[in-house]
Scaffold this motif. Structure first.
Motif, short mmCIF file in Angstrom:
data_model
loop_
_atom_site.label_atom_id
_atom_site.label_comp_id
_atom_site.label_asym_id
_atom_site.label_seq_id
_atom_site.Cartn_x
_atom_site.Cartn_y
_atom_site.Cartn_z
N SER A 22 40.65 40.82 40.77
CA SER A 22 40.18 40.46 39.43
C SER A 22 41.11 40.99 38.37
O SER A 22 41.41 40.32 37.38
CB SER A 22 38.79 41.04 39.17
N LEU A 25 44.20 38.91 37.87
CA LEU A 25 44.01 37.54 37.36
C LEU A 25 44.82 37.28 36.10
O LEU A 25 45.49 36.27 35.97
CB LEU A 25 42.53 37.32 37.02
N LEU A 280 30.89 31.89 30.62
CA LEU A 280 32.19 31.67 31.26
C LEU A 280 32.87 30.43 30.68
O LEU A 280 34.04 30.46 30.28
CB LEU A 280 32.02 31.52 32.78
N VAL A 292 36.87 36.17 30.40
CA VAL A 292 36.85 35.43 31.67
C VAL A 292 37.07 36.41 32.83
O VAL A 292 36.34 36.39 33.83
CB VAL A 292 37.93 34.32 31.67
N GLN A 293 38.03 37.28 32.65
CA GLN A 293 38.29 38.28 33.69
C GLN A 293 37.06 39.15 33.94
O GLN A 293 36.69 39.42 35.08
CB GLN A 293 39.48 39.15 33.25
N VAL A 296 34.38 37.25 35.94
CA VAL A 296 34.75 37.12 37.35
C VAL A 296 34.51 38.46 38.07
O VAL A 296 33.89 38.51 39.14
CB VAL A 296 36.22 36.70 37.51
N SER A 299 30.72 39.14 38.43
CA SER A 299 29.99 38.34 39.42
C SER A 299 30.38 38.72 40.84
O SER A 299 29.54 38.73 41.73
CB SER A 299 30.16 36.85 39.16
N ALA A 300 31.66 39.07 41.05
CA ALA A 300 32.06 39.49 42.40
C ALA A 300 31.41 40.82 42.77
O ALA A 300 30.94 41.02 43.89
CB ALA A 300 33.57 39.60 42.48
N ALA B 138 33.34 37.40 48.23
CA ALA B 138 32.62 38.09 47.17
C ALA B 138 32.72 37.32 45.85
O ALA B 138 31.87 37.47 44.99
CB ALA B 138 33.16 39.50 46.99
N PHE B 139 33.77 36.52 45.70
CA PHE B 139 33.89 35.76 44.46
C PHE B 139 33.08 34.48 44.57
O PHE B 139 33.35 33.66 45.44
CB PHE B 139 35.36 35.42 44.19
N PRO B 140 32.06 34.31 43.71
CA PRO B 140 31.31 33.05 43.73
C PRO B 140 32.31 31.91 43.55
O PRO B 140 33.08 31.92 42.59
CB PRO B 140 30.40 33.17 42.52
N VAL B 143 32.86 30.01 40.12
CA VAL B 143 33.33 30.94 39.08
C VAL B 143 34.81 31.24 39.30
O VAL B 143 35.64 31.13 38.39
CB VAL B 143 32.51 32.25 39.11
N ALA B 147 37.99 30.04 36.99
CA ALA B 147 38.82 31.07 36.35
C ALA B 147 40.27 30.94 36.80
O ALA B 147 41.19 30.96 35.98
CB ALA B 147 38.27 32.46 36.67
N PHE B 150 41.92 28.12 35.21
CA PHE B 150 42.11 28.43 33.80
C PHE B 150 43.41 29.23 33.62
O PHE B 150 44.22 28.96 32.75
CB PHE B 150 40.90 29.20 33.27
N TYR B 151 43.60 30.23 34.48
CA TYR B 151 44.80 31.06 34.34
C TYR B 151 46.05 30.32 34.83
O TYR B 151 47.13 30.47 34.28
CB TYR B 151 44.65 32.38 35.11
#
Lengths: 328, 296
Positions: A22, A25, A280, A292-293, A296, A299-300, B138-140, B143, B147, B150-151
């Motif tokens: 994360s 990112l 988001l 945004v970061q 993320v 949620s993780a 672990a990352f939905p 989402v 993301a 986006f990046y």
């Protein structure tokens, strides 16, 4: 608690890997990190002082690994920095939105279980008979309907044709102008359709797990014994078969948290609910890279901790788990 | 995730040795072949949409907006810009299906490498791989995909890479479970006794056995990618307009839902049928290839 120790040893590296990914990112963005953080703020981007301030605040002159641990240290204390677009603290913005998402998730999960458990039991009892086939076919159809399609269908039926429910919107439970007696019904009314959409989408998954589990459990010797003793079917189902079957269900619920959070992104956007998922998408529209970061990351971590909680619950409820872990 | 009906042995007519063994295509049933027909139709139609005598999918005819379904000049109607829905559905199919047909094979490749290594070596290799896999999980996924795009920027290439990446965990888990099962079999033991190298055993002995059950997973992944690709275009973070995509069509139609519901429901129906068909095909293939459902 051999099982829990094993899980913890596993989760610690997962925690670091997840947070590190994360953290990295933002480095995926093309160009300079400072430009990225400032977004479209052209004045600030040209202002050398502002740039220097950001560089200092984020320690951009230091190596990545040190920056990561500084960021992680802040994160653990609930400090996620400030959005450069809105100027507010990110943690405050997140906490404003989490209750909405949490309410939606809790209601959807409850609805999904209320539908899936009776149907799953029925399917298992009537395995491979027409009832079971019908339930399976229905689940197959639900599984092929993406949440945004069912959302639009429900909006069309309930808000456009029947006009019995609002199409979108949110009424907070607590505000200064209305008493709770007015806000609670208004709030719940606007949660009905989103709950239906997310809840229904989860039903096939729980149903399938429960059905397979129940069919296996019903073939066990202790069920045959219970039957031989002349106990009623419902007593056997709920007192004998449900308990072992519910352990798998708990694990699956934990694993579904990711899917639920994913569902929030779409459903909150469609129904204009100011939760984390809508946040988001709004932040992406504003190109607010730090927010945004943060979403993320949050949620993780939510997924990691919910599953840790599930592991703890599992170990407490089912003594067999520990015995199995010790044998390995 | 996508698989639904785990049939207990008694239901699968394909396996149990009845006296007359039917040819494989007749064992699959009508629904399977209807599904195949739909997927072939929508794929071929989507890929050659540019060559078909369809209306312009991007520049609509403003003289004929909001045509209902089955109009004389528009079979499935037109949207608020007078664009022909049939044409847009076909062109949109090409865009989504291209992603859906490529990405799962990348996931399959990495899933096989990681899963077979984990299942064959066990021990530390297994632990490291499972930490990696659990971290991705672990990352939905929506989402994380939103993301990441986006990046990185939502180009078709990035979308394929990101979709493949989030497909890896499931492939790895199934490949691992199967590799563990086959690694204990006699033929692997025999290969080892003959002095075969690890690489040879994994490649020549395990891979052919492990890859078969994963093929149904590839098809389930295609269905999942169609859903996710739809989410991205629906939310306006996928392939940018004016390229027609199913998700964007549904989103556009949604804005006009009270006036003209078919603009949203035509692409929805195309998507529903495609996902349903893919799930059906995957499910049948799984029943054919699954030796023991419980070991997965």
């Amino acid at each position: 608690m051999a099982y829990l120790r094993q899980r913890l040893f596993h989760l610690i590296p997962v925690f670091f890997l997840v947070t590190f990914a994360s953290f990295m990112l933002i480095n995926l963005l093309p160009g300079d990190v400072v430009d990225a953080i400032l977004g479209d703020d052209v004045d600030a981007a040209a202002d050398l002082e502002a740039r220097a301030e950001i560089e200092k605040e984020y320690g951009l002159d230091k190596p990545v690994i040190i920056r990561y641990f500084v960021w992680l240290g802040d994160l653990v204390q609930g400090e996620m920095g400030r959005s450069y677009i809105t100027g507010k603290k990110i943690s405050d913005m997140l906490w404003d939105r989490i209750p909405v998402s949490f309410q939606l998730m809790a209601m959807s999960l409850t609805l999904a279980l209320l539908i899936a458990i009776p149907l799953g039991l029925l399917s298992a009892l009537k395995a491979n008979q027409p009832t079971d086939r019908l339930i399976s076919a229905g689940a197959f159809g639900v599984l092929a309907t993406p949440p945004y399609v069912s959302a639009i269908l429900f909006i069309y039926i309930f808000a456009v044709i029947l006009q019995v429910l609002p199409a979108a919107g949110h009424v907070p439970l607590f505000n200064a102008y209305q008493p709770l007696s007015e806000t609670i019904p208004a709030n719940l009314q606007r949660f009905i359709l989103p709950t239906l959409v997310i809840g229904l989408a989860e039903v096939p998954i729980f149903l399938r797990v429960l059905r397979v589990d129940m069919i296996t459990t019903l073939q066990e010797d202790f069920i045959a014994l219970a039957k031989a003793k002349g106990m009623s079917t419902s007593y056997i189902l709920f007192r004998h078969a449900m308990r072992p079957a519910s352990f798998t269900l708990i694990t699956v619920i934990g694993l579904q948290v990711g899917r639920l959070i994913s569902g929030l992104v779409i459903i909150e956007s469609i129904f204009a609910l100011p939760g984390m998922g809508k946040f988001l998408i709004d932040s992406i529209d504003r190109r607010d890279v730090l927010v945004v970061q943060a979403i993320v990351t949050f949620s993780a971590l939510a997924y990691v901790f919910v599953n840790l909680a599930v592991d703890v619950l599992y170990a407490v409820l089912d003594p067999r788990v520990n015995r199995r872990a010790q044998e390995h | 995730m996508a698989e639904m009906t785990t049939s207990t042995p008694t239901t699968s007519p394909a396996v149990n040795g009845s006296a007359v063994i039917k040819p494989w295509w007749s064992q699959m049933g009508v629904l399977f072949w209807l599904s195949v027909a739909w997927v072939v139709f929508i794929s071929v139609g989507g890929f050659i949409a540019g060559l078909l005598p369809l209306e312009d999918p991007i520049n609509g005819d403003l003289d004929k907006i909001y045509r209902p379904m089955f109009s004389d000049d528009a079979l499935l109607g037109t949207d608020s810009n007078g664009r022909d829905l049939l044409s847009r559905v076909m062109h949109g199919a090409g865009v989504s299906l291209k992603l859906a047909y490529i990405a799962p094979f990348f996931s399959l490749f990495f899933g096989l490498c990681l899963g077979i290594s984990a299942g064959y070596f066990r021990g530390r290799v297994d632990t490291i791989i499972s930490i990696f896999i659990d971290s991705i999980l672990a990352f939905p996924n929506i989402v994380a995909i939103i993301a990441l795009l986006f990046y990185l920027g939502a180009t078709p290439l990035n979308m394929i890479l990101v979709f493949s990446f989030f497909g890896i965990p499931l492939d790895t888990r199934v490949a691992r479970a199967n590799a563990i099962m086959f690694a204990e079999r006699d033929f692997v033991m025999a290969a080892r006794a003959q002095g075969a190298s690890h690489l040879r055993i994994m490649f020549r002995e395990l891979l052919p056995n492990v890859v078969v059950p994963l093929l149904s997973l590839v098809i389930f992944h295609m269905a999942i990618i169609i859903v996710i690709d739809g989410v991205l275009s629906f939310l306006g973070v996928g392939i940018p307009p004016p390229t027609p995509t199913w998700g964007k069509m549904i989103a556009d139609g949604f804005e006009d839902i009270s006036r003209e519901p078919q603009a949203a429901f035509v692409p929805s129906a195309a998507m529903f049928l495609t996902i349903l068909s893919m799930n059906m095909i995957g499910d049948r293939l799984r029943q054919l290839t699954d030796v023991k459902a419980s070991s997965v």
